[in-house]
Design an enzyme around this catalytic site. Structure first.
Site, short mmCIF file in Angstrom:
data_model
loop_
_atom_site.label_atom_id
_atom_site.label_comp_id
_atom_site.label_asym_id
_atom_site.label_seq_id
_atom_site.Cartn_x
_atom_site.Cartn_y
_atom_site.Cartn_z
N LYS A 1 0.83 -1.21 0.00
CA LYS A 1 0.00 0.00 0.00
C LYS A 1 0.86 1.26 0.00
O LYS A 1 0.63 2.18 -0.77
CB LYS A 1 -0.92 0.05 1.22
N ARG B 1 -9.79 1.92 8.74
CA ARG B 1 -9.33 0.56 9.01
C ARG B 1 -10.37 -0.27 9.75
O ARG B 1 -10.10 -1.40 10.13
CB ARG B 1 -8.07 0.62 9.84
N ARG C 1 -1.29 -8.50 13.13
CA ARG C 1 -1.79 -7.47 12.20
C ARG C 1 -2.67 -8.08 11.12
O ARG C 1 -3.68 -7.50 10.71
CB ARG C 1 -0.61 -6.71 11.58
N ARG D 1 10.81 -1.98 10.56
CA ARG D 1 9.80 -1.45 11.49
C ARG D 1 9.65 -2.37 12.69
O ARG D 1 9.68 -3.59 12.56
CB ARG D 1 8.45 -1.34 10.75
P1 AMP Z 1 0.56 0.97 8.65
O1 AMP Z 1 1.78 1.82 8.48
O2 AMP Z 1 -0.61 1.45 7.83
O3 AMP Z 1 0.83 -0.50 8.47
O4 AMP Z 1 0.10 1.15 10.18
C1 AMP Z 1 0.93 0.75 11.25
C2 AMP Z 1 0.13 0.69 12.54
O5 AMP Z 1 -0.40 1.99 12.84
C3 AMP Z 1 -1.08 -0.22 12.53
O6 AMP Z 1 -0.74 -1.58 12.79
C4 AMP Z 1 -1.92 0.39 13.65
O7 AMP Z 1 -1.39 0.07 14.94
C5 AMP Z 1 -1.68 1.88 13.44
N1 AMP Z 1 -2.68 2.46 12.51
C6 AMP Z 1 -2.44 2.98 11.26
N2 AMP Z 1 -3.58 3.42 10.71
C7 AMP Z 1 -4.57 3.15 11.61
C8 AMP Z 1 -5.98 3.36 11.63
N3 AMP Z 1 -6.62 3.88 10.58
N4 AMP Z 1 -6.67 2.97 12.74
C9 AMP Z 1 -6.04 2.45 13.80
N5 AMP Z 1 -4.72 2.20 13.85
C10 AMP Z 1 -3.98 2.55 12.77
#
Ligand code: AMP
Length: 218
Positions: A13, A88, A172, A161
């Protein structure tokens, strides 16, 4: 254009969002990146989010929705945006609908990136991200940098990360299936979902995505 990108962790993404946003001249808004920026700046919001992120759980909606709304209210997002990682869950999707309705605008498409689960785990375990620009993403086997640990694009330091460990990835993925996947049906009911395969070279997936968005528009 106003686009939402969905797909499991590791679907690409972030990588695709960066290319698509550039091609479409709209800002790439990633709630994950916003949280990580808050964490590295030591803000209260970052402190609130950190434990959830480290555990692979969703940050509570009260924190997330406000942060996303503030970002979307900035001037560069007036004429469109590409949302990566938001909404999400269905509650966030409903909140986004209210925000858009208040502005008198609508989403154009929800681009769903499809990738098999075994591939997701392989992709994430080897993923390395540039500290200077999170759009610079490498993989130790599939897309290795010329020099180990150094970003080809800008010379930044590459890191893994904290939430990319295998155990957190499993959580996740489970969170994705139980909480995020239902938004696909939510948006399907609005006729907005376009699904494409996220397998293949980055450039191939971008081309597929652009094509799908174009035919969706027409
Ligand atoms: P990502 O970089 O999109 O994979 O997001 C990393 C982490 O950030 C996720 O596993 C969640 O803990 C948090 N996170 C990101 N976007 C959201 C969202 N829309 N709602 C809740 N938690 C989020």
């Amino acid at each position: 254009m106003r686009i939402v990108l969905v797909g499991p962790p590791g679907a690409g993404k972030g990588t695709q969002a960066a290319y698509l946003a550039k091609n479409l001249s709209i800002p790439h808004i990633s709630t994950g990146d916003l949280f990580r920026a808050n964490i590295s700046q030591g803000t209260d919001l970052g402190k609130q989010a950190r434990a959830y992120m480290d555990a692979g759980q969703l940050v509570p909606d009260e924190v997330t929705i406000g942060m996303a709304k503030d970002r979307m209210a900035q001037s560069d997002a007036v004429n469109g945006f590409l949302l990566d990682g938001f909404p999400r869950n269905v509650g966030q999707a409903e909140a986004l609908d209210v925000m858009l309705k208040d502005e008198g605008v609508k989403l154009d498409a929800v681009l769903d990136l499809e990738v098999p689960e075994e591939e997701v785990v392989k992709r994430i375990a080897g993923r390395r991200i540039c500290r200077s620009d999170s759009a610079h993403v490498f993989h130790v086997t599939y897309n290795p940098p010329k020099t180990e640990g150094v970003c080809d694009a800008c010379g930044g330091e590459l890191y893994q990360r904290d939430d990319d460990s295998e155990e957190t990835v499993r959580t996740r993925l489970e969170v994705y299936h139980t909480q995020t996947e239902p938004i696909i049906d939510y948006y399907r009911a609005q006729g907005l979902v376009v699904t494409i395969s996220a397998l293949g070279k980055v450039t191939e997936v971008t081309a597929r995505a652009m094509e799908a968005l174009k035919s969706d528009e027409g």
